[in-house]
Design a protein around this motif. Structure first.
Motif, short mmCIF file in Angstrom:
data_model
loop_
_atom_site.label_atom_id
_atom_site.label_comp_id
_atom_site.label_asym_id
_atom_site.label_seq_id
_atom_site.Cartn_x
_atom_site.Cartn_y
_atom_site.Cartn_z
N GLN A 277 0.91 -1.26 -0.03
CA GLN A 277 -0.02 0.01 0.04
C GLN A 277 0.85 1.30 0.03
OE1 GLN A 277 -2.49 0.56 3.41
NE2 GLN A 277 -4.15 1.82 2.19
N GLU A 291 3.51 0.20 2.91
CA GLU A 291 3.52 -0.61 3.77
C GLU A 291 3.38 -1.99 3.39
OE1 GLU A 291 0.53 0.13 6.93
OE2 GLU A 291 0.93 -1.68 7.93
N LEU A 293 2.03 -5.52 3.45
CA LEU A 293 0.88 -6.42 4.26
C LEU A 293 0.65 -7.85 3.69
CD1 LEU A 293 -1.35 -3.21 4.11
CD2 LEU A 293 -0.72 -4.21 6.31
N ARG A 295 -0.79 -11.47 2.79
CA ARG A 295 -1.95 -11.92 2.28
C ARG A 295 -1.64 -13.35 2.39
NH1 ARG A 295 -3.53 -7.86 3.61
NH2 ARG A 295 -4.80 -6.18 2.69
N ASN A 350 5.12 -4.94 9.27
CA ASN A 350 4.39 -5.13 10.61
C ASN A 350 5.24 -6.04 11.72
OD1 ASN A 350 2.05 -3.19 10.49
ND2 ASN A 350 1.67 -4.45 8.65
N ASP A 412 2.99 2.12 15.38
CA ASP A 412 1.51 1.78 14.37
C ASP A 412 0.13 2.09 15.38
OD1 ASP A 412 0.16 1.17 12.26
OD2 ASP A 412 0.96 -0.75 12.02
N ASP A 413 -0.86 2.52 15.01
CA ASP A 413 -2.15 2.44 15.45
C ASP A 413 -1.96 3.64 16.69
OD1 ASP A 413 -2.77 0.18 13.93
OD2 ASP A 413 -1.97 -1.22 15.42
N GLN A 436 -6.18 4.90 12.27
CA GLN A 436 -7.31 5.26 11.04
C GLN A 436 -8.64 5.43 11.62
OE1 GLN A 436 -6.57 2.15 8.24
NE2 GLN A 436 -7.72 0.47 9.43
N GLU A 469 -3.12 7.59 8.94
CA GLU A 469 -3.51 6.50 8.06
C GLU A 469 -4.86 6.30 7.94
OE1 GLU A 469 -1.70 2.09 8.94
OE2 GLU A 469 -1.79 2.89 10.77
N GLY A 470 -5.40 5.57 7.05
CA GLY A 470 -6.72 5.30 6.62
C GLY A 470 -7.27 6.43 6.14
N ILE A 471 -6.82 7.39 5.22
CA ILE A 471 -7.59 8.48 4.71
C ILE A 471 -8.09 7.97 3.44
CG2 ILE A 471 -6.90 10.72 3.23
CD1 ILE A 471 -4.41 10.71 5.06
N GLU A 472 -9.54 8.23 3.38
CA GLU A 472 -10.27 7.56 2.42
C GLU A 472 -11.02 8.96 1.52
OE1 GLU A 472 -13.17 4.95 4.22
OE2 GLU A 472 -11.83 3.58 4.50
N GLY A 490 -3.57 5.66 2.93
CA GLY A 490 -5.10 5.35 2.77
C GLY A 490 -5.67 5.11 1.51
N TYR A 491 -6.76 4.49 1.42
CA TYR A 491 -7.41 4.00 0.30
C TYR A 491 -7.72 5.33 -0.61
CZ TYR A 491 -8.79 -0.03 2.47
OH TYR A 491 -9.05 -1.53 3.05
N PRO A 496 -3.91 -1.59 -0.66
CA PRO A 496 -2.78 -2.61 -0.89
C PRO A 496 -3.08 -3.41 -2.03
CG PRO A 496 -4.03 -2.58 1.31
CD PRO A 496 -4.88 -1.78 0.46
O1 G Z 1 -2.63 -1.98 12.17
P1 G Z 1 -2.20 -1.47 10.58
O2 G Z 1 -1.92 0.03 10.79
O3 G Z 1 -1.01 -2.07 9.88
O4 G Z 1 -3.28 -1.63 9.52
C1 G Z 1 -3.01 -1.46 8.07
C2 G Z 1 -4.15 -1.92 7.10
O5 G Z 1 -5.31 -0.78 7.15
C3 G Z 1 -3.82 -2.38 6.06
O6 G Z 1 -3.88 -3.76 6.18
C4 G Z 1 -4.82 -1.84 5.23
O7 G Z 1 -5.62 -2.98 4.50
C5 G Z 1 -5.85 -1.10 6.13
N1 G Z 1 -6.38 0.26 5.44
C6 G Z 1 -5.31 1.20 4.84
N2 G Z 1 -5.89 2.13 4.21
C7 G Z 1 -7.27 2.19 4.71
C8 G Z 1 -8.09 3.06 4.46
O8 G Z 1 -8.13 3.84 3.79
N3 G Z 1 -9.41 2.45 4.81
C9 G Z 1 -9.28 1.51 5.67
N4 G Z 1 -10.86 1.10 5.97
N5 G Z 1 -8.53 0.75 5.58
C10 G Z 1 -7.30 0.87 5.51
#
Ligand code: G
Ligand code: G
Ligand code: MN
Length: 520
Positions: A277, A291, A293, A295, A350, A412-413, A436, A469-472, A490-491, A496
């Motif tokens: 990602q 990052e 990730l 699968r 991670n 993280d987080d 996020q 993180e997690g900007i949509e 973020g998405y 990813p």
């Molecule tokens: O815990 P960690 O910060 O590593 O989690 C990252 C995860 O968050 C990634 O695996 C990814 O799939 C998810 N992620 C990344 N960007 C976004 C986002 O914009 N929206 C959402 N819902 N999930 C996201």
């Protein structure tokens, strides 16, 4: 994969049928053996019974002989004849009594004085002669019992009817015959002169006291008719056992195994693959890193999301080996095309508490970095704030070693746990990744906005490089822009994706698009 599955089902069914047939064959062998043993046993018992009964008949004849001993060699007077008749009347089985001198019958119970001939040489052991009949009843089988006293002898006729009865009664499963020398009587009472045909399956028993044998033949054709009599349990047990073993074979071969075993299998088959990602800078939104990730490309279930397997992987410690494979695959893919990467590109992996049990993580990082010799990339390890690592001698030397190599650490987080300033300083955290869930609150209500502001504020005051993180949405970007955060993820910028897609979307210089005339 589909083909493999079919083959496997085919193998399972074949093995199950083979297991069933094996048990069935065992059953057939067992039933056959039990039946033949039973038939043999019962046959021997019949023979013993027959000998006991027939011996008793001759014992009776012998009794008459004993009673008549005083009359041996005596002339055939009326008194003698009456005594002979008296014995016939009182001794069971006895039908006729004759007195003889050498081969001459001179006195009979029926006719009194006589002048008949007896061929004493035809008597087996001088004692027994089996006859189809005699002068009085030519078609009625009879056995003559003879006892010799010097040149005189007593001849006792025993009715064939009794013999026939004994043979008949004991001929339940196989037919009994009585043999006296060359002559034999079958179970129907018929006397045969032709030699008795003995084959291998015949059982026979000789009387220890009189010169005769009883014999019987176990017929192969009857064998299976008696299976139910001799092995009733086996007849039901073996088919049931066969079905049970067959079904068990089918199920065992299809056994999926424990989740841990499947996971180990997945590691062996390199089923854990990296997705990437993008992470962009907070001002121009240019690619600055990614990052990595995990699968799980599972042959049966397809692509398994991390929340389904990461907890077990961390709990079991398999995560260490899985992360190692992730690093190896990432370097194998990107090292040959390192020139495509922007300078200072970040690879974020991670890491969890399981990685801090020993120093193997140091080697894994060393291997990763040495694959990118030019050093224009950065390796970032992301530790989640959800479960903080306990400071210890091992973690201490681990972090020192990582720092020496130039490995960067991200928390993280951020905001979800409770890390203190001392903790952040102790582990020399380089990045804070704002969780996020906070970014997701942007624009929902006043209180949420307040919380987001506070978390960002806190991160800023710690004077650390910040990743949101997690900007949509565009709204979230607009909200965050005035804070001048270093990185966005973020998405909104990119989900990813597999390595090939990542290269295609982010690293390949796009071919110049020929703009249609008049559009510019
Ligand atoms: O815990 P960690 O910060 O590593 O989690 C990252 C995860 O968050 C990634 O695996 C990814 O799939 C998810 N992620 C990344 N960007 C976004 C986002 O914009 N929206 C959402 N819902 N999930 C996201
Ligand atoms: O990518 P996604 O949002 O589906 O990931 C869900 C969770 O799994 C996130 O918290 C993410 O940090 C975690 N995760 C993804 N890949 C890895 C990995 O390689 N190692 C560890 N420990 N966690 C991972
Ligand atoms: Mn992460």
């Amino acid at each position: 994969m589909f083909r493999a599955k079919i083959n496997k089902t085919y193998v399972r069914i074949t093995a199950s049928i083979a297991a069933f047939l094996l048990i069935a064959a065992l059953g057939v062998a067992s039933v056959s053996w039990q039946t033949s043993q039973g038939l043999k046993h019962d046959g021997q018992e019949s023979l013993r019974q027959a000998v006991r009964q027939i011996d008793k008949m001759f014992d009776n004849a012998n009794m008459a002989v004993t009673a008549l001993k005083p009359f041996i060699g005596k002339p055939c007077t009326r008194d003698v004849v009456l005594e002979l008749r008296r014995q016939i009347a009182i001794v069971p089985n006895v039908r006729t009594i004759n007195l003889a001198t050498n081969d001459n019958i001179y006195c009979t119970a029926l006719f009194g004085p006589q002048d008949g001939i007896v061929d004493s040489k035809s008597y087996v052991d001088n004692r027994l002669l089996l006859m189809t009949g005699n002068a009085v009843t030519p078609n009625h089988a009879l056995i003559a019992y003879r006892e010799q006293f010097g040149e005189n002898s007593i001849l006792i006729g025993v009715d064939g009817y009794y013999l026939h009865n004994i043979l008949d009664l004991l001929s339940t499963r196989s037919h009994l015959v009585l043999r006296v020398g060359p002559t034999w009587m079958d179970h129907l009472g018929k006397v045969h002169q032709e030699p008795y045909n003995m084959d291998e399956d015949n059982l026979q028993l000789s009387s220890s006291r009189y010169p005769y044998q009883v014999a019987l033949t176990v017929h192969h054709t009857n064998h299976w008719q008696y299976a139910l009599d001799y092995s009733p349990a086996s007849l039901f047990l073996f088919p049931l056992l066969g079905i049970f073993v067959g079904v068990m074979t089918f199920m065992l071969l299809g056994r999926v195994g424990t989740p841990l075993a499947i996971m180990k299998n997945g590691i062996a088959n390199q089923e854990f693959i990296p997705y990437f990602q993008p992470v962009v800078d907070g001002t121009h939104h240019q690619l600055t890193g990614c990052e990595v990730l995990m699968r799980w490309q599972q042959p049966q279930a397809g692509l398994v999301p991390p929340y389904q397997f990461i907890p077990l992987a961390e709990e079991s410690g398999l995560i260490v080996e899985m992360t190692r494979q992730l690093m190896t695959q990432t370097q194998a893919f990107f090292a040959p095309q390192v020139d495509l990467l922007p300078d200072g590109f970040h690879f974020g992996f991670n890491i969890c508490a399981g990685h801090f049990k020993d120093l193997s993580l140091v080697d894994d990082c060393k291997n990763f970095l040495s694959a990118f010799k030019g050093r224009k990339i950065h390796l970032v390890l992301e530790l989640t704030e959800r479960e903080l690592i306990e400071p210890s001698a091992v973690t201490d030397s681990l972090f020192k070693a990582l720092r020496r190599m130039g490995v960067l650490i991200a928390l993280d987080d951020f905001g979800t746990g409770h890390s203190s300033l001392t903790y952040i300083q102790k582990f020399h955290i380089d990045f804070l990744k704002i969780d996020q869930s906070f970014i997701g609150r942007i624009g929902t209500d006043a209180l949420s906005g307040h919380i987001v502001d506070n978390v960002i504020d806190l991160a800023k005051r710690l004077e650390m490089v910040i990743v949101a993180e997690g900007i949509e949405t565009q709204a979230q970007v607009d909200y965050l822009t005035p804070y001048h955060l270093e990185f966005f993820q973020g998405y909104f910028f990119g989900k990813p994706v597999p390595p090939e897609d990542f290269v295609k979307q982010w690293l390949r210089p796009k071919p110049p698009v020929s703009t249609p005339a008049g559009s510019a």
